[in-house]
Design an enzyme around this catalytic site. Structure first.
Site, PDB file in Angstrom:
ATOM      1  N   LEU A 189      38.832  39.625  40.648  1.00 44.72           N
ATOM      2  CA  LEU A 189      39.106  41.026  40.343  1.00 44.72           C
ATOM      3  C   LEU A 189      40.514  41.465  40.729  1.00 44.72           C
ATOM      4  CD1 LEU A 189      35.622  42.512  41.257  1.00 44.72           C
ATOM      5  CD2 LEU A 189      36.468  41.716  39.043  1.00 44.72           C
ATOM      6  N   CYS A 190      41.366  40.519  41.107  1.00 41.99           N
ATOM      7  CA  CYS A 190      42.770  40.828  41.400  1.00 41.99           C
ATOM      8  C   CYS A 190      43.555  40.954  40.104  1.00 41.99           C
ATOM      9  CB  CYS A 190      43.402  39.727  42.251  1.00 41.99           C
ATOM     10  SG  CYS A 190      42.947  39.812  43.975  1.00 41.99           S
ATOM     11  N   HIS A 191      44.448  41.919  40.071  1.00 41.30           N
ATOM     12  CA  HIS A 191      45.324  42.081  38.913  1.00 41.30           C
ATOM     13  C   HIS A 191      46.456  41.061  38.963  1.00 41.30           C
ATOM     14  CE1 HIS A 191      43.455  46.071  39.268  1.00 41.30           C
ATOM     15  NE2 HIS A 191      43.648  46.162  37.970  1.00 41.30           N
ATOM     16  N   MET A 209      46.107  40.839  48.890  1.00 44.12           N
ATOM     17  CA  MET A 209      45.336  39.627  48.602  1.00 44.12           C
ATOM     18  C   MET A 209      46.259  38.440  48.353  1.00 44.12           C
ATOM     19  SD  MET A 209      42.445  40.776  49.238  1.00 44.12           S
ATOM     20  CE  MET A 209      41.661  39.199  49.086  1.00 44.12           C
ATOM     21  N   GLU A 210      47.398  38.699  47.745  1.00 44.86           N
ATOM     22  CA  GLU A 210      48.377  37.633  47.520  1.00 44.86           C
ATOM     23  C   GLU A 210      48.905  37.105  48.846  1.00 44.86           C
ATOM     24  OE1 GLU A 210      47.865  39.710  43.730  1.00 44.86           O
ATOM     25  OE2 GLU A 210      48.073  40.418  45.767  1.00 44.86           O
ATOM     26  N   ASP A 217      45.631  19.561  55.843  1.00 40.95           N
ATOM     27  CA  ASP A 217      45.537  18.383  54.983  1.00 40.95           C
ATOM     28  C   ASP A 217      46.587  17.332  55.336  1.00 40.95           C
ATOM     29  OD1 ASP A 217      44.618  16.861  52.634  1.00 40.95           O
ATOM     30  OD2 ASP A 217      46.606  17.359  51.864  1.00 40.95           O
TER      31      ASP A 217
END
Length: 156
Positions: A74-76, A110-111, A125
């Protein structure tokens, strides 16, 4: 209590931002990875088998920022103007900081969170061979304290 913006009586939706003004946006997220002190020294000395851990983590974090709307449904998609990922070393941790900037109608938190998370996962990793114990487990290694430490809306 505030209403959730991504959910209504019809279900899940992407929030409409068309009516909002384009303004400067910035978000800064931080997080840490706990590692053995010996692993920290290997990273600092550039002696890990997989290569430059910090450069790989920066590249992975930047790529993750750019891919955020593909990972979080739902992120633009946002036209980004800049991403910086930096690292600070402690005796038994590395703290990553991801700063994301854009001029757009919605924020970039969010980014920034995605960028810092993937940067830390990439470190894990790249050093997992030296972090494992004799049973192939990671008793000391952990990612922690991922959070947004700054959000700016408006003037740069």
């Amino acid at each position: 209590m505030k209403d959730l913006t991504h959910v209504d009586e019809k279900g899940v939706k992407m929030v409409e931002v068309g009516h909002k003004d384009v303004v400067f946006r910035k978000a800064v997220a931080k997080g840490r990875i706990r590692l053995k002190p010996e692993t920290i020294e290997l990273i600092k000395a550039g002696k890990t088998k997989k290569g430059n851990v910090i450069a790989a983590a920066q590249i992975a974090g930047i790529l993750a920022v750019k891919k955020t709307p593909e990972l979080i449904p739902l992120c633009h998609p946002i036209p980004l103007t800049g991403v910086d990922i930096t690292f600070e070393f402690g005796d038994d941790y590395i703290e990553a900081t991801c700063e994301v900037r854009a001029y757009y109608k919605t924020g970039v938190e969010m980014e920034a969170l995605t960028g810092v998370s993937v940067a830390l996962l990439t470190i894990w990793d790249m050093v997992k061979a030296v972090e494992k114990d004799e049973n192939g487990q990671y008793p000391f290694t952990r990612i922690e304290d991922i959070r947004v430490v700054e959000k700016v809306k408006g003037e740069e």
